[in-house]
Write an enzyme that holds these catalytic residues in place. Structure first.
Site, PDB file in Angstrom:
ATOM      1  N   ARG A   1       0.828  -1.210   0.000  1.00  0.00           N
ATOM      2  CA  ARG A   1       0.000   0.000   0.000  1.00  0.00           C
ATOM      3  C   ARG A   1       0.864   1.264   0.000  1.00  0.00           C
ATOM      4  O   ARG A   1       0.537   2.259  -0.656  1.00  0.00           O
ATOM      5  CB  ARG A   1      -0.935  -0.015   1.212  1.00  0.00           C
ATOM      6  CG  ARG A   1      -1.831   1.186   1.283  1.00  0.00           C
ATOM      7  CD  ARG A   1      -3.078   0.956   2.087  1.00  0.00           C
ATOM      8  NE  ARG A   1      -3.912   2.145   2.045  1.00  0.00           N
ATOM      9  CZ  ARG A   1      -4.134   2.930   3.090  1.00  0.00           C
ATOM     10  NH1 ARG A   1      -3.610   2.631   4.266  1.00  0.00           N
ATOM     11  NH2 ARG A   1      -4.887   4.000   2.965  1.00  0.00           N
TER      12      ARG A   1
ATOM     13  N   HIS B   1       0.647   4.239  -2.757  1.00  0.00           N
ATOM     14  CA  HIS B   1       0.483   5.596  -2.279  1.00  0.00           C
ATOM     15  C   HIS B   1       1.585   6.510  -2.830  1.00  0.00           C
ATOM     16  O   HIS B   1       1.334   7.600  -3.327  1.00  0.00           O
ATOM     17  CB  HIS B   1       0.629   5.550  -0.762  1.00  0.00           C
ATOM     18  CG  HIS B   1      -0.414   6.311  -0.060  1.00  0.00           C
ATOM     19  ND1 HIS B   1      -0.430   7.672  -0.040  1.00  0.00           N
ATOM     20  CD2 HIS B   1      -1.477   5.919   0.663  1.00  0.00           C
ATOM     21  CE1 HIS B   1      -1.462   8.076   0.665  1.00  0.00           C
ATOM     22  NE2 HIS B   1      -2.116   7.043   1.104  1.00  0.00           N
TER      23      HIS B   1
END
Ligand code: HEM
Ligand SMILES: *[C@@H]1O[C@H](CO)[C@@H](O)[C@H](O)[C@H]1NC(C)=O
Ligand SMILES: *[C@@H]1O[C@H](CO)[C@@H](O)[C@H](O)[C@H]1NC(C)=O
Ligand SMILES: *[C@@H]1O[C@H](CO)[C@@H](O)[C@H](O)[C@H]1NC(C)=O
Length: 316
Positions: free
Chosen positions: A59, A63
């Protein structure tokens, strides 16, 4: 004279090419040949102590790439009044920064000043998927680290409440297609989400429905149990794939069962093209893996920064 001009053009062409930010598979072949194994060691050792590390690393890379390109902006610490991306409210619950720091420390010992923090995160994301039982892909390298990280940039991230048109727009702004959207969303087959990310679907959904009617009813009441309206345990995590912690194709099966957590997951059924891909990946793990490996290389090639940071938390 003509020769002089031709020579100048040649020089110009060479300098244009050498200053281009194209990534390559052998970027560190001469300058840091052990880069892959050094990063893998850091990720493996952190994961052996904490099984939540791989999902967080994946993640973090996503991001990083969506904001200012893959330039390690997510890794920078806040400085005084300047809040960095990682400290944006609400708590992003990204917690694997120490893994990047450990890899960077080992890399600075082996080949000082050579490997960018953005490359470390791209490699770590690949290792995270492999350690979760998912596909391997070769990571092209040569990213540069950026010098800016702003909490307010978080506003440009896609929201879990997005519908399919909003998701398409958010991805296309970064050169990513609907195919990429469906394949990359399969990352939600690992990891956890906090109640806030799907609260909109299980309480006061709209004027006529308390619960999002596209959610499976018994699944929805389970979620309500985990995440009451007046939630005292805001940090409670719900697994995105309750059936397994491995990087399989359950994510797509869950969408078809109406048991995915976010509106943005269920939204993939909203266009015929994305719906067809959900069915395809639900029926073939291999097809999902191939598509994921292809799209994640695209995601991790979004251009970013200018320098090779010495410390991933601080600009040079
Ligand atoms: C399509 C738009 C996307 C949206 C709206 C979205 C949103 C979210 C949200 C809200 C969470 C839960 C965070 C929390 O509550 O702590 C989450 C978790 C996660 N996302 Fe996404 N995401 C998207 C795409 C992606 C992509 C493309 C990837 C990677 C390729 C990804 C990887 C992950 C992972 C691995 C987690 C679990 C993190 C953990 O357990 O620590 N997501 N996502
Ligand atoms: C943010 O979340 C992380 C991980 O869930 C936690 O360790 C940290 O204390 C939280 N920070 C704040 C300010 O709530
Ligand atoms: C998605 O949401 C936007 C903004 O609320 C809206 O304008 C659009 O019509 C919606 N699209 C779909 C397919 O629901
Ligand atoms: C609430 O959502 C449902 C499902 O999307 C929809 O059928 C219904 O018309 C919505 N109600 C209102 C008042 O928007």
């Amino acid at each position: 004279m003509a020769f002089g001009v031709a020579f100048l053009i040649l020089l110009l062409t060479i300098s244009l090419f050498s200053s281009s930010d194209a990534l390559s598979l052998n970027h560190y072949a001469k300058t840091c040949p052990d880069v892959d194994s050094i990063v893998t060691n850091a990720v493996t050792s952190a994961t052996s102590r904490d099984k939540t590390i791989p999902a967080t690393l994946l993640r973090m890379h996503f991001h990083d790439c969506l904001i200012r390109g893959c330039d390690g902006s997510i890794l920078l610490d806040s400085k005084g009044h300047h809040k960095a991306e990682k400290d944006a409210a609400p708590n992003l619950s990204l917690h694997a920064f120490f893994v990047v720091d450990n890899a960077k420390r080992a890399l600075e010992a082996a080949c000082p000043g050579v490997v960018s923090c953005a490359d470390i995160l791209a490699l770590a994301a690949r290792d995270a998927v492999v350690l979760s039982g998912g596909p391997y892909w070769s990571v092209p390298n040569g990213r540069k680290d950026g010098r800016v990280s702003r909490a307010s940039d978080i506003a440009s991230m896609p929201s879990p409440t997005f519908n399919i048109s909003q998701l398409q727009k958010s991805f296309s702004l970064r050169g990513l297609s609907l195919d990429d959207l469906v394949a990359l969303s399969g990352a939600h087959t690992i990891g956890f989400a906090h109640c806030a990310a799907f609260q909109n679907r299980i309480h006061n959904f709209n004027a006529t429905h308390d619960i999002d009617p596209t959610l499976h009813p018994t699944f929805a009441s389970k979620l309500q149990g985990r995440c009451p309206l007046h939630n005292t345990a805001k940090n409670a995590g719900v697994p995105m794939d309750p059936y397994s912690a491995t990087f399989d194709n359950n994510y797509y099966k869950l969408i078809l069962q109406r048991k995915s957590l976010f509106s943005s997951d269920q939204a993939l059924l909203g266009f015929p093209k994305t719906k067809a891909l959900v069915y395809k990946y639900a029926s073939s793990k291999q097809a999902f893996w191939n598509a994921f490996a292809n799209s994640v290389v695209k995601l991790s090639s979004i251009n970013g920064g200018q320098e090779i940071r010495k410390n991933c938390r601080i600009v040079n």
